[in-house]
Scaffold this motif. Structure first.
Motif, PDB file in Angstrom:
ATOM      1  N   GLU A  94      -4.738  12.179  -9.325  1.00 37.48           N
ATOM      2  CA  GLU A  94      -5.533  11.690  -8.196  1.00 37.48           C
ATOM      3  C   GLU A  94      -6.945  11.325  -8.657  1.00 37.48           C
ATOM      4  OE1 GLU A  94      -5.190  14.229  -4.876  1.00 37.48           O
ATOM      5  OE2 GLU A  94      -6.562  13.078  -3.608  1.00 37.48           O
ATOM      6  N   VAL A  97      -6.890   7.938 -10.378  1.00 33.25           N
ATOM      7  CA  VAL A  97      -6.557   6.896  -9.385  1.00 33.25           C
ATOM      8  C   VAL A  97      -7.754   6.630  -8.470  1.00 33.25           C
ATOM      9  CG1 VAL A  97      -5.148   6.422  -7.348  1.00 33.25           C
ATOM     10  CG2 VAL A  97      -4.080   7.298  -9.435  1.00 33.25           C
ATOM     11  N   ARG A  98      -8.441   7.710  -8.075  1.00 31.69           N
ATOM     12  CA  ARG A  98      -9.576   7.530  -7.162  1.00 31.69           C
ATOM     13  C   ARG A  98     -10.654   6.651  -7.805  1.00 31.69           C
ATOM     14  NH1 ARG A  98     -11.580  12.317  -6.599  1.00 31.69           N
ATOM     15  NH2 ARG A  98      -9.795  13.201  -5.500  1.00 31.69           N
ATOM     16  N   TRP A 100     -10.260   4.237  -9.698  1.00 28.59           N
ATOM     17  CA  TRP A 100      -9.858   2.811  -9.770  1.00 28.59           C
ATOM     18  C   TRP A 100      -9.261   2.327  -8.457  1.00 28.59           C
ATOM     19  CZ3 TRP A 100     -11.426  -0.091 -13.736  1.00 28.59           C
ATOM     20  CH2 TRP A 100     -11.818   0.567 -14.909  1.00 28.59           C
ATOM     21  N   GLN A 101      -9.300   3.176  -7.441  1.00 31.80           N
ATOM     22  CA  GLN A 101      -8.623   2.810  -6.184  1.00 31.80           C
ATOM     23  C   GLN A 101      -9.178   1.490  -5.636  1.00 31.80           C
ATOM     24  OE1 GLN A 101      -7.329   6.022  -4.145  1.00 31.80           O
ATOM     25  NE2 GLN A 101      -6.575   4.941  -2.359  1.00 31.80           N
ATOM     26  N   GLY A 102      -8.228   0.667  -5.190  1.00 35.85           N
ATOM     27  CA  GLY A 102      -8.629  -0.629  -4.660  1.00 35.85           C
ATOM     28  C   GLY A 102      -8.680  -1.700  -5.734  1.00 35.85           C
ATOM     29  N   GLU A 138      -0.890  -1.431  -4.206  1.00 33.44           N
ATOM     30  CA  GLU A 138      -2.107  -0.805  -4.711  1.00 33.44           C
ATOM     31  C   GLU A 138      -1.754   0.634  -5.064  1.00 33.44           C
ATOM     32  OE1 GLU A 138      -5.317  -2.916  -1.746  1.00 33.44           O
ATOM     33  OE2 GLU A 138      -5.817  -0.980  -2.649  1.00 33.44           O
ATOM     34  N   VAL A 139      -2.302   1.117  -6.171  1.00 28.70           N
ATOM     35  CA  VAL A 139      -2.006   2.477  -6.616  1.00 28.70           C
ATOM     36  C   VAL A 139      -2.897   3.461  -5.868  1.00 28.70           C
ATOM     37  CG1 VAL A 139      -1.973   4.055  -8.583  1.00 28.70           C
ATOM     38  CG2 VAL A 139      -1.255   1.665  -8.868  1.00 28.70           C
ATOM     39  N   THR A 140      -2.242   4.456  -5.282  1.00 26.97           N
ATOM     40  CA  THR A 140      -2.971   5.548  -4.615  1.00 26.97           C
ATOM     41  C   THR A 140      -2.460   6.869  -5.209  1.00 26.97           C
ATOM     42  OG1 THR A 140      -1.260   5.656  -2.938  1.00 26.97           O
ATOM     43  CG2 THR A 140      -3.176   4.276  -2.434  1.00 26.97           C
ATOM     44  N   ALA A 141      -3.033   7.967  -4.774  1.00 24.28           N
ATOM     45  CA  ALA A 141      -2.695   9.253  -5.398  1.00 24.28           C
ATOM     46  C   ALA A 141      -1.217   9.593  -5.217  1.00 24.28           C
ATOM     47  CB  ALA A 141      -3.548  10.358  -4.794  1.00 24.28           C
ATOM     48  N   GLY A 146       1.194   3.192  -2.266  1.00 27.46           N
ATOM     49  CA  GLY A 146       0.012   2.500  -1.741  1.00 27.46           C
ATOM     50  C   GLY A 146       0.347   1.262  -0.920  1.00 27.46           C
TER      51      GLY A 146
END
Ligand code: GRF
Length: 195
Positions: A94, A97-98, A100-102, A138-141, A146
């Motif tokens: 997480e 990912v956080r 790079w989120q979005g 989109e990649v999320t935790a 996503g």
């Protein structure tokens, strides 16, 4: 836009992405990073003049945070605006990912939310599905979860095996991911649906 592509294996999706970023495309590949020196995609990236890096996950022996710190260091050297996971087979924490989120995309070989995780084609066949496909999100935790940025559907044919279905889906992956990246890099987040 500067795009880094993370791979673990043959990198056929990476090749499709790299080869799509030409002319007036708003993005350019700045790095292909593999988590193993024997990832076949590295040679294909080099042949296309794209800088490569290897951050082997094995020396970190399951210490995901330490592995990801090494990934981050390599990525920061190339300052990507967008990360594309393309056949990248390591689960990211997480925390990573956080950061790079979005800005981080992944392609998954199923019609999410069906069949998160592995062996997607065997599971679709087992379930008797008449359609299968792939999803860019989109990649999320949460793994394979996503916002969907694109989906491509294929028919499941009588006599299909996981291998024949995988090959048919992979062809669509090579069309879908570049289409999604072009739209995403241009700031447009409307999902791409094929057909
Ligand atoms: C393929 O199974 C594809 O469906 C998934 O990752 C695997 C390897 O893809 N996205 P690639 O040839 O390394 O891009």
């Amino acid at each position: 836009k500067r795009v880094a592509i993370l791979i673990s294996g043959g990198g056929s999706n990476m090749v499709s992405l790299v080869d799509s970023m030409t002319g007036d495309h708003p993005a350019r590949p700045v790095l292909v990073l593999a988590n193993s020196a024997d990832a076949g995609g590295l040679e294909k990236a080099r042949a296309r003049g794209v800088p490569t890096a290897i951050v082997d996950h094995r020396p970190f022996k399951g210490d995901r945070v330490a592995f990801e710190a090494a990934l981050q260091e390599e990525l920061e050297r190339h300052a990507p605006d967008i990360i594309c996971l393309a056949g990248f087979m390591r689960v990211l924490t997480e925390g990573f990912v956080r950061r790079w989120q979005g800005r981080m995309l992944n392609i998954h070989p199923s019609l999410l939310p069906k069949y998160r995780g592995l062996n997607t084609h065997a599971r679709a066949l087992e379930a008797g599905d008449t359609q299968a496909g792939c999803t860019v999100h989109e990649v999320t935790a949460e793994l394979d979860d996503g916002p969907v940025l694109g989906q491509a559907r294929v028919e499941v044919l009588p006599g299909d095996t996981p291998e024949t279905l995988a090959a048919r889906v992979l062809q669509m992956e090579h069309a879908l991911y570049p289409a999604v990246l072009r739209r995403f890099a241009g700031g447009d987040r409307r999902p791409v649906m094929m057909p």
